[in-house]
Design a protein around this motif. Sequence first.
Motif, PDB file in Angstrom:
ATOM      1  N   VAL A  27       0.864  -1.188   0.000  1.00 18.39           N
ATOM      2  CA  VAL A  27       0.000   0.000   0.000  1.00 18.39           C
ATOM      3  C   VAL A  27       0.897   1.233   0.000  1.00 18.39           C
ATOM      4  O   VAL A  27       1.886   1.289   0.738  1.00 18.39           O
ATOM      5  CB  VAL A  27      -0.904   0.020   1.256  1.00 18.39           C
ATOM      6  CG1 VAL A  27      -1.750   1.290   1.297  1.00 18.39           C
ATOM      7  CG2 VAL A  27      -1.789  -1.226   1.291  1.00 18.39           C
ATOM      8  N   THR A  28       0.553   2.213  -0.829  1.00 16.89           N
ATOM      9  CA  THR A  28       1.359   3.433  -0.936  1.00 16.89           C
ATOM     10  C   THR A  28       0.644   4.605  -0.275  1.00 16.89           C
ATOM     11  O   THR A  28      -0.520   4.873  -0.562  1.00 16.89           O
ATOM     12  CB  THR A  28       1.638   3.785  -2.415  1.00 16.89           C
ATOM     13  OG1 THR A  28       2.343   2.701  -3.032  1.00 16.89           O
ATOM     14  CG2 THR A  28       2.487   5.042  -2.514  1.00 16.89           C
ATOM     15  N   LEU A  29       1.366   5.274   0.617  1.00 12.98           N
ATOM     16  CA  LEU A  29       0.873   6.492   1.247  1.00 12.98           C
ATOM     17  C   LEU A  29       1.620   7.671   0.621  1.00 12.98           C
ATOM     18  O   LEU A  29       2.826   7.824   0.824  1.00 12.98           O
ATOM     19  CB  LEU A  29       1.116   6.463   2.759  1.00 12.98           C
ATOM     20  CG  LEU A  29       0.570   5.253   3.538  1.00 12.98           C
ATOM     21  CD1 LEU A  29       0.865   5.409   5.027  1.00 12.98           C
ATOM     22  CD2 LEU A  29      -0.924   5.075   3.304  1.00 12.98           C
ATOM     23  N   ILE A  30       0.907   8.467  -0.150  1.00  8.99           N
ATOM     24  CA  ILE A  30       1.511   9.624  -0.810  1.00  8.99           C
ATOM     25  C   ILE A  30       1.490  10.821   0.142  1.00  8.99           C
ATOM     26  O   ILE A  30       0.436  11.184   0.677  1.00  8.99           O
ATOM     27  CB  ILE A  30       0.755   9.993  -2.101  1.00  8.99           C
ATOM     28  CG1 ILE A  30       0.787   8.827  -3.103  1.00  8.99           C
ATOM     29  CG2 ILE A  30       1.338  11.265  -2.729  1.00  8.99           C
ATOM     30  CD1 ILE A  30       2.155   8.502  -3.658  1.00  8.99           C
ATOM     31  N   VAL A  31       2.656  11.418   0.355  1.00  9.84           N
ATOM     32  CA  VAL A  31       2.771  12.645   1.144  1.00  9.84           C
ATOM     33  C   VAL A  31       3.117  13.768   0.167  1.00  9.84           C
ATOM     34  O   VAL A  31       4.143  13.691  -0.516  1.00  9.84           O
ATOM     35  CB  VAL A  31       3.855  12.528   2.228  1.00  9.84           C
ATOM     36  CG1 VAL A  31       4.051  13.867   2.944  1.00  9.84           C
ATOM     37  CG2 VAL A  31       3.483  11.448   3.232  1.00  9.84           C
ATOM     38  N   PRO A  32       2.298  14.821   0.072  1.00 10.18           N
ATOM     39  CA  PRO A  32       2.532  15.858  -0.941  1.00 10.18           C
ATOM     40  C   PRO A  32       3.525  16.935  -0.524  1.00 10.18           C
ATOM     41  O   PRO A  32       3.516  18.029  -1.073  1.00 10.18           O
ATOM     42  CB  PRO A  32       1.137  16.440  -1.155  1.00 10.18           C
ATOM     43  CG  PRO A  32       0.493  16.336   0.188  1.00 10.18           C
ATOM     44  CD  PRO A  32       1.021  15.054   0.790  1.00 10.18           C
ATOM     45  N   THR A  69      -0.301  20.260  -4.229  1.00 13.52           N
ATOM     46  CA  THR A  69      -1.305  19.849  -5.208  1.00 13.52           C
ATOM     47  C   THR A  69      -0.795  18.789  -6.185  1.00 13.52           C
ATOM     48  O   THR A  69      -1.601  18.099  -6.805  1.00 13.52           O
ATOM     49  CB  THR A  69      -1.833  21.059  -6.002  1.00 13.52           C
ATOM     50  OG1 THR A  69      -0.738  21.691  -6.686  1.00 13.52           O
ATOM     51  CG2 THR A  69      -2.480  22.070  -5.068  1.00 13.52           C
ATOM     52  N   ILE A  70       0.519  18.637  -6.318  1.00 15.14           N
ATOM     53  CA  ILE A  70       1.044  17.597  -7.216  1.00 15.14           C
ATOM     54  C   ILE A  70       0.740  16.215  -6.654  1.00 15.14           C
ATOM     55  O   ILE A  70       0.195  15.339  -7.341  1.00 15.14           O
ATOM     56  CB  ILE A  70       2.559  17.784  -7.448  1.00 15.14           C
ATOM     57  CG1 ILE A  70       2.806  19.023  -8.302  1.00 15.14           C
ATOM     58  CG2 ILE A  70       3.158  16.545  -8.121  1.00 15.14           C
ATOM     59  CD1 ILE A  70       4.266  19.344  -8.531  1.00 15.14           C
ATOM     60  N   GLY A  71       1.081  16.013  -5.390  1.00  8.93           N
ATOM     61  CA  GLY A  71       0.782  14.732  -4.762  1.00  8.93           C
ATOM     62  C   GLY A  71      -0.704  14.473  -4.656  1.00  8.93           C
ATOM     63  O   GLY A  71      -1.179  13.342  -4.880  1.00  8.93           O
ATOM     64  N   ALA A  72      -1.470  15.513  -4.323  1.00  7.28           N
ATOM     65  CA  ALA A  72      -2.922  15.359  -4.207  1.00  7.28           C
ATOM     66  C   ALA A  72      -3.536  14.994  -5.555  1.00  7.28           C
ATOM     67  O   ALA A  72      -4.410  14.127  -5.637  1.00  7.28           O
ATOM     68  CB  ALA A  72      -3.541  16.641  -3.674  1.00  7.28           C
ATOM     69  N   GLY A  73      -3.062  15.630  -6.625  1.00  6.43           N
ATOM     70  CA  GLY A  73      -3.569  15.325  -7.952  1.00  6.43           C
ATOM     71  C   GLY A  73      -3.266  13.899  -8.367  1.00  6.43           C
ATOM     72  O   GLY A  73      -4.084  13.235  -9.017  1.00  6.43           O
ATOM     73  N   PHE A  74      -2.092  13.402  -7.992  1.00 10.71           N
ATOM     74  CA  PHE A  74      -1.714  12.017  -8.303  1.00 10.71           C
ATOM     75  C   PHE A  74      -2.692  11.044  -7.658  1.00 10.71           C
ATOM     76  O   PHE A  74      -3.165  10.093  -8.296  1.00 10.71           O
ATOM     77  CB  PHE A  74      -0.288  11.748  -7.812  1.00 10.71           C
ATOM     78  CG  PHE A  74       0.168  10.330  -7.998  1.00 10.71           C
ATOM     79  CD1 PHE A  74       0.679   9.906  -9.217  1.00 10.71           C
ATOM     80  CD2 PHE A  74       0.080   9.414  -6.955  1.00 10.71           C
ATOM     81  CE1 PHE A  74       1.091   8.589  -9.388  1.00 10.71           C
ATOM     82  CE2 PHE A  74       0.487   8.097  -7.117  1.00 10.71           C
ATOM     83  CZ  PHE A  74       0.999   7.685  -8.346  1.00 10.71           C
ATOM     84  N   VAL A  87      -1.817  11.167   2.458  1.00 11.20           N
ATOM     85  CA  VAL A  87      -1.693  11.642   3.836  1.00 11.20           C
ATOM     86  C   VAL A  87      -1.248  13.096   3.736  1.00 11.20           C
ATOM     87  O   VAL A  87      -0.150  13.392   3.272  1.00 11.20           O
ATOM     88  CB  VAL A  87      -0.682  10.810   4.646  1.00 11.20           C
ATOM     89  CG1 VAL A  87      -0.619  11.313   6.087  1.00 11.20           C
ATOM     90  CG2 VAL A  87      -1.066   9.328   4.628  1.00 11.20           C
ATOM     91  N   THR A  88      -2.098  14.004   4.144  1.00 12.97           N
ATOM     92  CA  THR A  88      -1.865  15.421   3.853  1.00 12.97           C
ATOM     93  C   THR A  88      -2.275  16.319   5.012  1.00 12.97           C
ATOM     94  O   THR A  88      -3.021  15.906   5.903  1.00 12.97           O
ATOM     95  CB  THR A  88      -2.650  15.833   2.592  1.00 12.97           C
ATOM     96  OG1 THR A  88      -2.386  17.216   2.287  1.00 12.97           O
ATOM     97  CG2 THR A  88      -4.149  15.662   2.781  1.00 12.97           C
ATOM     98  N   SER A  89      -1.789  17.533   4.977  1.00 10.80           N
ATOM     99  CA  SER A  89      -2.281  18.564   5.884  1.00 10.80           C
ATOM    100  C   SER A  89      -3.547  19.155   5.285  1.00 10.80           C
ATOM    101  O   SER A  89      -3.984  18.775   4.186  1.00 10.80           O
ATOM    102  CB  SER A  89      -1.231  19.665   6.059  1.00 10.80           C
ATOM    103  OG  SER A  89      -1.092  20.386   4.847  1.00 10.80           O
ATOM    104  N   LEU A  90      -4.120  20.122   5.981  1.00 14.82           N
ATOM    105  CA  LEU A  90      -5.354  20.738   5.500  1.00 14.82           C
ATOM    106  C   LEU A  90      -5.164  21.538   4.207  1.00 14.82           C
ATOM    107  O   LEU A  90      -6.119  21.725   3.444  1.00 14.82           O
ATOM    108  CB  LEU A  90      -5.963  21.645   6.569  1.00 14.82           C
ATOM    109  CG  LEU A  90      -5.247  22.956   6.921  1.00 14.82           C
ATOM    110  CD1 LEU A  90      -6.210  23.843   7.733  1.00 14.82           C
ATOM    111  CD2 LEU A  90      -3.978  22.769   7.698  1.00 14.82           C
ATOM    112  N   GLY A  91      -3.937  22.010   3.935  1.00 13.17           N
ATOM    113  CA  GLY A  91      -3.708  22.930   2.829  1.00 13.17           C
ATOM    114  C   GLY A  91      -4.299  22.515   1.497  1.00 13.17           C
ATOM    115  O   GLY A  91      -5.155  23.220   0.930  1.00 13.17           O
TER     116      GLY A  91
END
Length: 319
Positions: A27-32, A69-74, A87-91
């Motif tokens: 399982v991959t957890l993307i951190v942006p 937004t790059i990681g979030a878009g992925f 896995v992200t902050s509120l931003g």
Amino acid sequence: MKKTLLALILGVVSLSAHAAAWPDRPVTLIVPFPPGGSTDQVARALAADMGQKLHQNFIVENRAGATGTIGAGFVARAKPDGYTFLVTSLGPLVIVPHLMKNLPFDPLKDFTPITVAVSSPNVLVVPGNSKFKSVADIVAYEKAHPNRVTFASSGVGSSDHLSAALFWQRSGTTGIHVPYQGGGPAQTDLMGGQVDASFQNLNTVLPYIQAGRMHALGITSAARAPLLPDVPTMAEAGVKNMVVTSWQAVVAPKGMPKGLRDEVAAAFVKALNDPKVKTPFTSVGYDLIADTPDQFTTFMQQDSARWKSVIEAGHITIH
């Protein structure tokens, strides 16, 4: 006919067994954001605990850039099969969408909320030797000297930037925003006296406050923080309606089946409640949240609307 029916039954049983076997591959957890920050720390703590509990590899992958937004878009483009999470902050979820046009995703539509992991209030801090000894001191000075007090932040659109904007709106004052490339440089210049004040996450500045290098004037939580019992809330200090928390959360791509969503959410919440994960975070000022997907969905909608209002009222943009 019997053979066909038996085959169908075996096929359904096989599919059910497969569906119940999550996770049956890494399982991959993307951190942006870059490694080392608060969000990265949360992701790595979750990955280690869940990997051990679920006997599968949980891999943290940092995809930084463009204010998250790059990681979030992925992740927004990934399959909703339980093997890619953000896995992200509120931003990237509730702030940046109101600052940047033409985002390749809609946070409220393109993700499946899983859980808010932890949150931390912001602390209004000044240098240890500052002339400002209270929130009232800053408010009085700003009213007498508009646009003179400098407030450092970790960047345009960060929670510390918007906390300053909200502070000016709630107190009827104005100041100067000084954005930095991250919280570390902002904190360094604050302690060095290059800037006057800053709203910083409690967990990141607690050691500096305890060492006397920063002085905490107020905290943006609804109640006083146990780790800083002598620091008043912003409401107690005279600035009402200024409860602000920075938070880290887990979301998946949109379209995740409800059954799978609930299963993975339970696994993340179980990991967050493990003392090995929970204690290191709560000991430095985080609050454990670990809410349900439905609670997170409602909270994200409310927080997005709140920051949209602050951004519009402050005419804040990313240049």
